[in-house]
Scaffold this active site. Sequence first.
Site, mmCIF file in Angstrom:
data_model
loop_
_atom_site.group_PDB
_atom_site.id
_atom_site.type_symbol
_atom_site.label_atom_id
_atom_site.label_comp_id
_atom_site.label_asym_id
_atom_site.label_seq_id
_atom_site.Cartn_x
_atom_site.Cartn_y
_atom_site.Cartn_z
ATOM 1 N N ASN A 179 0.808 -1.234 0.000
ATOM 2 C CA ASN A 179 0.000 0.000 0.000
ATOM 3 C C ASN A 179 0.840 1.281 0.000
ATOM 4 O OD1 ASN A 179 0.733 -0.553 2.637
ATOM 5 N ND2 ASN A 179 -1.204 0.080 3.527
ATOM 6 N N LYS A 202 12.208 -7.911 1.645
ATOM 7 C CA LYS A 202 11.293 -8.440 0.632
ATOM 8 C C LYS A 202 10.156 -7.447 0.417
ATOM 9 C CE LYS A 202 7.672 -11.016 1.218
ATOM 10 N NZ LYS A 202 6.771 -10.305 0.293
ATOM 11 N N GLU A 278 3.984 -4.055 12.666
ATOM 12 C CA GLU A 278 2.989 -3.005 12.438
ATOM 13 C C GLU A 278 1.863 -3.676 11.659
ATOM 14 O OE1 GLU A 278 0.749 -0.758 10.862
ATOM 15 O OE2 GLU A 278 2.300 0.127 9.595
ATOM 16 N N LEU A 279 0.781 -4.009 12.383
ATOM 17 C CA LEU A 279 -0.217 -4.931 11.827
ATOM 18 C C LEU A 279 -1.544 -4.220 11.552
ATOM 19 C CD1 LEU A 279 0.734 -7.885 14.218
ATOM 20 C CD2 LEU A 279 1.678 -7.323 11.966
ATOM 21 N N CYS A 312 -3.354 1.229 6.948
ATOM 22 C CA CYS A 312 -3.618 0.616 8.255
ATOM 23 C C CYS A 312 -4.232 1.620 9.221
ATOM 24 C CB CYS A 312 -2.324 0.080 8.858
ATOM 25 S SG CYS A 312 -1.629 -1.217 7.858
ATOM 26 N N GLU A 409 -10.942 -5.018 8.981
ATOM 27 C CA GLU A 409 -10.447 -3.845 8.266
ATOM 28 C C GLU A 409 -11.095 -3.773 6.897
ATOM 29 O OE1 GLU A 409 -6.129 -4.325 8.437
ATOM 30 O OE2 GLU A 409 -6.021 -2.156 8.568
HETATM 31 C C1 SIN Z 1 0.258 1.636 6.641
HETATM 32 O O1 SIN Z 1 -0.827 1.667 6.126
HETATM 33 O O2 SIN Z 1 0.778 0.585 7.008
HETATM 34 C C2 SIN Z 1 1.094 2.882 6.857
HETATM 35 C C3 SIN Z 1 0.336 4.123 6.770
HETATM 36 C C4 SIN Z 1 1.138 5.338 7.168
HETATM 37 O O3 SIN Z 1 2.358 5.285 7.290
HETATM 38 O O4 SIN Z 1 0.513 6.363 7.376
#
Ligand code: SIN
Length: 507
Positions: A179, A202, A278-279, A312, A409
Amino acid sequence: MITEIAVVDGPLFEEIAVSAWPQALSLSRPDLLRAQALVGGEWRSAAEQFLVLDPADGSTIAAVADCDAAMALAAVEAASAAFVAWRETTAAARAAILRRWFDLVRANAEDLARLVSREQGKPLAEARGEVAYGAGYLEWFAEEARRAYGDLIPSPVRGRELKVVKEPVGVTAVITPWNFPVAMIARKIAPALAAGCTVVAKPAAETPLSALALCALAQEAGVPPGVINLVPTRRAAEISQVWMDDSRVRKLSFTGSTAVGKTLARQSADTLKRLSLELGGDAPLIVFDDADLEVALDGLMKAKFRNGGQACVAANRIYLQDAIYEPFVARLVDAVAALTVGPAGEGPRDIGPLIHDAAANAMERLVQDALAKGARVLTGGQRHPLGGAFFQPTVLTDVSPDMDLCHQEIFGPIVALGRFSDEDQAVDLANDTPFGLAAYIFSTDARRTHRVAARLDVGIVGINEGAVSTEVAPFGGVKESGYGREGSRYGLADYQNIKYVCVGGLD
Ligand code: SIN
């Protein structure tokens, strides 16, 4: 939720007019389009390739090396060998290299943005913003590299000196999502290098091209061979298994789904690696009846529609207080209906395609489930007439907690509206989730925003603000959104071990 792998079938590598790729992308530096792995400072081919597709129409952008377990192992060997010298390189020298990398990314920002936009689908203006955001991490950690201070602790015993020194954790595995393909890899590699770690990385199979270009610029900036190794692949599980099993890999930094994060945490247990995870997020956005509705609307549009909702930290559940429900919804529907949708490269757009058709199918399922359980569509609600991976920006009202989009989500352009009557109810609704990444509060009562921010179980709170991400502040969650912090002065610590040195016999 981030889908980790695109399994892409298509014409053979040989059938694609390789020489036409850079022209099709209009790159001013065609050499930034790389299709091989970077291991030990060399660009290496693999026995097989996979295709990178434009999510707008499914056309082929490039064929890229499909690295296997042997390449993953070669990457660890290169990173492990390079660690010996890199950890001894002075902080000032590491900082200078990171700074040169930042300068090169800025100088080539337009090419990077074109790559991001084409492979990820986000509008070009937004891709430019992502490249600037990612470059910010390179600049920030170039500066932080020189501030890896230790401590001197007053000794309880005469004649001793108690020192605390910060040391690099070691070889770090970096696994990034599709993303934000430039920003996420920069956010992880920059602090790793600043701390003196070397990296095996990766990128997501959907978006390897911008990461490869970023690493080509790192090489140009003087990052020594083996310090960054980048392994594109569509065999994510095979590669990560090699890295999780290898005791030379001392840390994993992963951004992606909670399900994959848990698997990686289990796989890393035997070698007890340091983890930064970071999930998933399930961010609540609360608008109180004393909010400035213009500010709240602007915040919601930013928090929900950045990258078409594929973030996220995207607002996932919107809670409006009873008194402002109708007036706010009327403004919101107008704003959402006015969003422009289309292929990234063609003119100014607000929203591009989702990452692939499967993501648009998931949006359809979420809407159908919500309608079957009593929700109503106020705008959108269907696949966009452009078809494929395009989905209409959507507002659903009468949303209730039993609907799928209230506890998973959404990761797409759907606004799900619920309501509340008082502050306690808002906090209970907001915290009723296993996730805890971000939350947003809109109110003009400073005492209320202070109280509510303190009661929310999340790592990030936006108060009267929908765009919270920046390299200077800590990014990360609590509960099943993971642990560790990225960016800010806290971001370096995740790549450092603490060593206590007790020096005796000094009197
Ligand atoms: C993410 O969606 O994992 C990161 C979003 C952000 O850095 O603002």
